[in-house]
Scaffold this motif. Sequence first.
Motif: not given
Length: 116
Positions: A9-14, A35-44
């Motif tokens: 998902h992704g997160s704003r929390d590192p 590879a690792l990918a994210y839906l939102e709040f993060a790259q790639p």
Amino acid sequence: MNGLLLFAHGSRDPLWFAPFERLRERVAAGGTPVALAYLEFAQPELAEAAAQLAAQGCTHIRVVPVFLAAGAHVRADLPELIESARAALPGVQFELRPPVGEDAAVLDAIARVALG
């Protein structure tokens, strides 16, 4: 060559990213390009991670949602992202797998941890 794209998902929390990075490292230790990918709040994002795998020579990418269940992100958003990546990488085949949380072994592991 086969590649693996772990999709979270992704997160704003590192601090949230640590277990996903450990998972990526464990998978990569087996020799599979991952590879690792994210839906939102993060790259790639998915398209960028898929392009990275394609640049390594991967012509088949298995997309594994690192989600507990197939909610709207997995059922609706993820197929759209894969279609966009497929259009940008016409020589690459994509295979969408079920969310990891739907696997009996994962549920058994969570139950073991919960029961302590």
